[in-house]
Design a protein around this motif. Structure first.
Motif, short mmCIF file in Angstrom:
data_model
loop_
_atom_site.label_atom_id
_atom_site.label_comp_id
_atom_site.label_asym_id
_atom_site.label_seq_id
_atom_site.Cartn_x
_atom_site.Cartn_y
_atom_site.Cartn_z
N ARG A 150 0.79 -1.34 0.08
CA ARG A 150 -0.02 0.06 0.04
C ARG A 150 1.04 1.14 0.11
N SER A 151 2.13 1.13 0.16
CA SER A 151 2.84 2.28 0.18
C SER A 151 3.11 2.99 -1.16
N ARG A 152 2.87 4.53 -1.13
CA ARG A 152 2.67 5.12 -2.38
C ARG A 152 4.22 5.32 -2.97
N ILE A 179 -0.28 6.01 -7.47
CA ILE A 179 0.38 4.62 -7.78
C ILE A 179 1.10 4.33 -6.56
N ASN A 180 0.56 2.85 -6.14
CA ASN A 180 1.40 2.36 -4.97
C ASN A 180 2.16 1.28 -5.26
N VAL A 181 2.94 0.52 -4.52
CA VAL A 181 3.65 -0.54 -4.85
C VAL A 181 2.87 -1.71 -5.61
N ALA A 182 1.65 -2.21 -5.18
CA ALA A 182 0.97 -3.05 -5.70
C ALA A 182 0.61 -2.80 -7.21
N TRP A 183 0.06 -1.50 -7.44
CA TRP A 183 -0.28 -0.92 -8.80
C TRP A 183 1.26 -1.33 -9.69
N LEU A 184 2.12 -0.64 -9.14
CA LEU A 184 3.31 -0.88 -10.03
C LEU A 184 4.04 -2.35 -10.28
N LEU A 185 3.73 -3.02 -9.52
CA LEU A 185 3.95 -4.49 -9.58
C LEU A 185 2.89 -5.27 -10.36
#
Length: 183
Positions: free
Chosen positions: A131-133, A138-144
């Motif tokens: 959840r970290s931005r 965009i957070n880490v989950a979205w990026l991955l």
């Protein structure tokens, strides 16, 4: 309306069922069987003298040959083609092509599956980190998750390049050799 084809056409059958004549009836098959020419037979009961007197241009023209369906090929040709394909499968060239395929596909598939499982496990084990931005919304989950798509496209490009440079030419040569053996 032409009938839709429900299976792949066999040898001698047409792929272009949509290009059938518009006057085709429902009783006619959508795909014509393989046909061979036989010697011409008289069409009418008139004598040659009567035909030449009535229409001299028709008397000079030869009659079109009648067309009859060809009988299915003998089972020996199937056995011969089976032997050809088995010998090709046992050949060193075919084994080299398969080995080249396996050397690329198995490790890359394993790496991608591992990358996907790390993404899912990170989501389950460390939701706070995910959840970290990173930037804005965009957070880490979205990026991955977006990197999963990028990885898919990258691997598709790598596979196509690997096939083009290492396997396609050898496979095409093997295909031509096989077709020559089957003639």
């Amino acid at each position: 309306m032409p009938q839709q084809q429900t299976s792949s056409p066999g040898q001698g059958q047409r792929f272009d069922w949509w290009a059938a004549p518009a006057a085709a009836t429902a009783s006619e098959p959508a795909v014509a069987p393989r046909r061979t020419a036989v010697p011409a037979q008289p069409v009418s009961t008139r004598t040659a003298a009567t035909q030449s007197a009535a229409a001299p241009e028709l008397a000079a023209a030869p009659l079109a040959p009648a067309v009859v369906p060809q009988e299915p090929s003998a089972p020996t040709s199937t056995t011969d083609s089976t032997e050809v394909y088995r010998s090709v499968q046992a050949s060193a060239a075919f084994q080299d092509i398969r080995r080249s395929y396996r050397v690329f596909v198995f490790p890359v598939s394993g790496a991608f599956l591992g990358w996907y499982l790390v993404y899912v496990a990170a989501e389950a084990v460390a939701p706070g980190v995910m959840r970290s931005r990173v930037a804005g919304p965009i957070n880490v989950a979205w990026l991955l998750g977006l990197l999963q798509f990028a990885t898919t496209f990258l691997l598709t490009w790598l596979y196509a390049r690997n096939a083009r440079t290492k396997r396609d030419r050898a496979a095409l040569g093997l295909r031509w050799d096989t077709q020559d053996q089957l003639r």
